[in-house]
Design an enzyme around this catalytic site. Sequence first.
Site, PDB file in Angstrom:
ATOM      1  N   TRP A 165     -47.731  29.403 -13.289  1.00 45.25           N
ATOM      2  CA  TRP A 165     -46.928  29.573 -12.073  1.00 45.25           C
ATOM      3  C   TRP A 165     -46.528  31.033 -11.821  1.00 45.25           C
ATOM      4  CZ3 TRP A 165     -46.784  28.089  -7.538  1.00 45.25           C
ATOM      5  CH2 TRP A 165     -45.738  28.398  -6.688  1.00 45.25           C
ATOM      6  N   HIS A 198     -42.577  32.344 -20.191  1.00 49.10           N
ATOM      7  CA  HIS A 198     -41.198  31.900 -20.000  1.00 49.10           C
ATOM      8  C   HIS A 198     -40.235  33.096 -20.056  1.00 49.10           C
ATOM      9  CE1 HIS A 198     -41.953  27.436 -20.735  1.00 49.10           C
ATOM     10  NE2 HIS A 198     -43.124  28.020 -20.946  1.00 49.10           N
ATOM     11  N   GLU A 245     -49.181  22.689 -16.393  1.00 49.18           N
ATOM     12  CA  GLU A 245     -49.096  22.093 -15.048  1.00 49.18           C
ATOM     13  C   GLU A 245     -50.002  22.840 -14.080  1.00 49.18           C
ATOM     14  OE1 GLU A 245     -47.623  24.720 -15.759  1.00 49.18           O
ATOM     15  OE2 GLU A 245     -46.650  25.588 -14.006  1.00 49.18           O
ATOM     16  N   GLN A 246     -50.993  23.562 -14.624  1.00 49.40           N
ATOM     17  CA  GLN A 246     -51.815  24.469 -13.809  1.00 49.40           C
ATOM     18  C   GLN A 246     -52.675  23.740 -12.767  1.00 49.40           C
ATOM     19  OE1 GLN A 246     -53.646  26.419 -17.108  1.00 49.40           O
ATOM     20  NE2 GLN A 246     -51.680  27.206 -17.811  1.00 49.40           N
ATOM     21  N   HIS A 280     -55.611  31.520 -13.719  1.00 48.03           N
ATOM     22  CA  HIS A 280     -55.573  30.211 -14.388  1.00 48.03           C
ATOM     23  C   HIS A 280     -54.470  29.331 -13.790  1.00 48.03           C
ATOM     24  CE1 HIS A 280     -52.122  32.083 -16.113  1.00 48.03           C
ATOM     25  NE2 HIS A 280     -51.907  31.130 -16.988  1.00 48.03           N
ATOM     26  N   ASP A 305     -34.078  27.153 -21.185  1.00 49.24           N
ATOM     27  CA  ASP A 305     -35.434  26.661 -20.935  1.00 49.24           C
ATOM     28  C   ASP A 305     -35.526  25.144 -21.129  1.00 49.24           C
ATOM     29  OD1 ASP A 305     -38.310  28.244 -20.884  1.00 49.24           O
ATOM     30  OD2 ASP A 305     -38.455  26.191 -21.657  1.00 49.24           O
ATOM     31  N   ALA A 361     -52.474  43.555 -19.480  1.00 50.38           N
ATOM     32  CA  ALA A 361     -52.553  44.406 -18.279  1.00 50.38           C
ATOM     33  C   ALA A 361     -51.189  44.491 -17.592  1.00 50.38           C
ATOM     34  CB  ALA A 361     -53.547  43.798 -17.304  1.00 50.38           C
TER      35      ALA A 361
HETATM   36  N1  UDP Z   1     -49.169  38.952 -17.663  1.00 50.41           N
HETATM   37  C1  UDP Z   1     -49.276  40.338 -17.629  1.00 50.41           C
HETATM   38  N2  UDP Z   1     -50.383  40.905 -18.176  1.00 50.41           N
HETATM   39  C2  UDP Z   1     -51.379  40.186 -18.749  1.00 50.41           C
HETATM   40  C3  UDP Z   1     -51.279  38.787 -18.768  1.00 50.41           C
HETATM   41  C4  UDP Z   1     -50.167  38.195 -18.221  1.00 50.41           C
HETATM   42  O1  UDP Z   1     -48.383  41.013 -17.130  1.00 50.41           O
HETATM   43  O2  UDP Z   1     -52.362  40.792 -19.206  1.00 50.41           O
HETATM   44  C5  UDP Z   1     -47.958  38.308 -17.129  1.00 50.41           C
HETATM   45  C6  UDP Z   1     -48.139  37.790 -15.737  1.00 50.41           C
HETATM   46  O3  UDP Z   1     -47.828  38.786 -14.785  1.00 50.41           O
HETATM   47  C7  UDP Z   1     -47.168  36.625 -15.702  1.00 50.41           C
HETATM   48  C8  UDP Z   1     -47.135  36.133 -17.158  1.00 50.41           C
HETATM   49  O4  UDP Z   1     -47.648  37.193 -17.929  1.00 50.41           O
HETATM   50  O5  UDP Z   1     -45.885  37.076 -15.339  1.00 50.41           O
HETATM   51  C9  UDP Z   1     -47.997  34.914 -17.393  1.00 50.41           C
HETATM   52  O6  UDP Z   1     -47.339  33.785 -16.935  1.00 50.41           O
HETATM   53  P1  UDP Z   1     -48.100  32.574 -16.278  1.00 50.41           P
HETATM   54  O7  UDP Z   1     -47.090  31.557 -15.890  1.00 50.41           O
HETATM   55  O8  UDP Z   1     -48.960  33.042 -15.181  1.00 50.41           O
HETATM   56  O9  UDP Z   1     -49.078  32.036 -17.382  1.00 50.41           O
HETATM   57  P2  UDP Z   1     -48.917  31.666 -18.940  1.00 50.41           P
HETATM   58  O10 UDP Z   1     -49.094  32.913 -19.682  1.00 50.41           O
HETATM   59  O11 UDP Z   1     -47.548  31.059 -19.121  1.00 50.41           O
HETATM   60  O12 UDP Z   1     -50.033  30.696 -19.154  1.00 50.41           O
END
Ligand code: UDP
Length: 485
Positions: free
Chosen positions: A375, A20, A396-397, A372, A126, A355
């Site tokens: 969004w 978020h 919501e994946q 995964h 949010d 990463a």
């Molecule tokens: N992300 C990253 N490095 C990592 C893991 C995640 O930069 O090792 C970032 C990714 O680029 C994205 C966010 O973390 O912007 C993850 O958001 P997403 O909605 O995909 O998944 P959530 O973490 O909310 O399940």
Amino acid sequence: MCSQNRDFHVFLFPFMAHGHMIPVSDMAKLFAAQGVKTTIITTPLNAPTFSKATRSSKTNSGGIEIEIKTIKFPSQEAGLPEGCENLDSLPPTPVLADSFFKAAGLLQEPLERLLLEDQPTCLVADMFFPWATDAAAKFGIPRLVFHGTSFFALAASDCVRRYEPFKNISSDSEPFVIPDLPGEIKMTRAQVPGFIKDNIENDLTRLLKQSKEAEVRSYGIVVNSFYELEPVYADYYRKVLGKKAWHIGPLSLCNRENEEKAYRGKEASIDEHECLKWLDSKKPNSVVYVCFGSVAKFNNSQLKEIAIGLEASGVDFIWVVRKGKDDDDVGKEDWLPEGFEEMMEGKGLIIRGWAPQVLILDHGAVGGFVTHCGWNSTLEGIAAGLPMVTWPVSAEQFYNEKLVTQVLKIGVGVGTQKWIRVVGDSVKNEAIEKAVTQIMVGEEAEKMRSRAKGLAEQARRAIETGGSSHSDLNALIEELMSSHS
Ligand code: UDP
């Protein structure tokens, strides 16, 4: 940049989880680039994430400094360990997660104090802060909601909630078509979020209900998407469901320089130059990037299956594992087959921790993404023009997966069947090998890649001057300015 926008002051209030916070950090840069005074509200331990990201934004802020204001996070009052200010930092137990949401629910009063002091033009808060609509209304400030997901997921979940199609089928695995939603989208009862299909009442479901109610009374929503990606669902959301929405994404594209891309979210566990050097040594489109976001966790046996599947695919890879060498549940790193890393030397890079995802996705050597379907990740993959293996876990994946596989046709499912709140459904190495090969090698992979590249091109155009997202952002600013004056 428009100089009159300087009279406009936007407050951004993201939920304290990286999925978020990261898009809101990008959103701040976007508003600032339009000459808008921009303030991010967060808690002390989350502030450095924003200051680091917004400081690295040399190209886009148009000279406007993004201010960060903090409010105390009531960890102790909610029974959380001291220092727990981010959902990602909690051990994955529903009890702690519930306490975290409880603590977040106590932020209304400190937010109101800031609203009174600064009297911003609008508040983007949010969805997990339903009370923000009333807080803003006290001071005559319009509140916009940020869900952080796609039009498709918003529309699909609305239809599933409204028509409850999962009630009329005989088994968890029998597919049904989501009623009223364009496109004959199919899913199964097992893939519907537990809090919807089980009809249970708990703190989380009450919060989500309040969130829906608050959204109806809010000024509208901002969506991290672009019109050309999902026009049917953007129209459906606005025209059929009657919601006021502005699309302003892909937000990640506001990061143009490597430094900006590398400084999103947590501190990377790998030196960005080392990572780029590794990728530079690879052929175009030859590497698959595997990452499951900031929350999902897999057990050791699942990690082992991934390792075996990746090796069997023969494709070079970067694999992000959210376990450090010091993690309690890692033990002696028995989640990797014996000698795996040595064997994969030069072929596979494992990043333990965090990463620099967008930096990696945007590199020409990367040709596919195992995701995964959070969004942000999904849209970052699209913006990088990559075919995807979809491996949804929760939230919501599963809806995002359907968009990628059934509507955009730029990905294949790994075969997860079950929505699980934190730790993912189990997938065998053969399925992983097959799905990775499908997006990386052969004619079908090329077709998917070419469609994905077309979308990436449209994404880039959407954020340029005159593009759909750029225009919608300006329309939003103008509308709020005129109702303000
Ligand atoms: N992300 C990253 N490095 C990592 C893991 C995640 O930069 O090792 C970032 C990714 O680029 C994205 C966010 O973390 O912007 C993850 O958001 P997403 O909605 O995909 O998944 P959530 O973490 O909310 O399940």
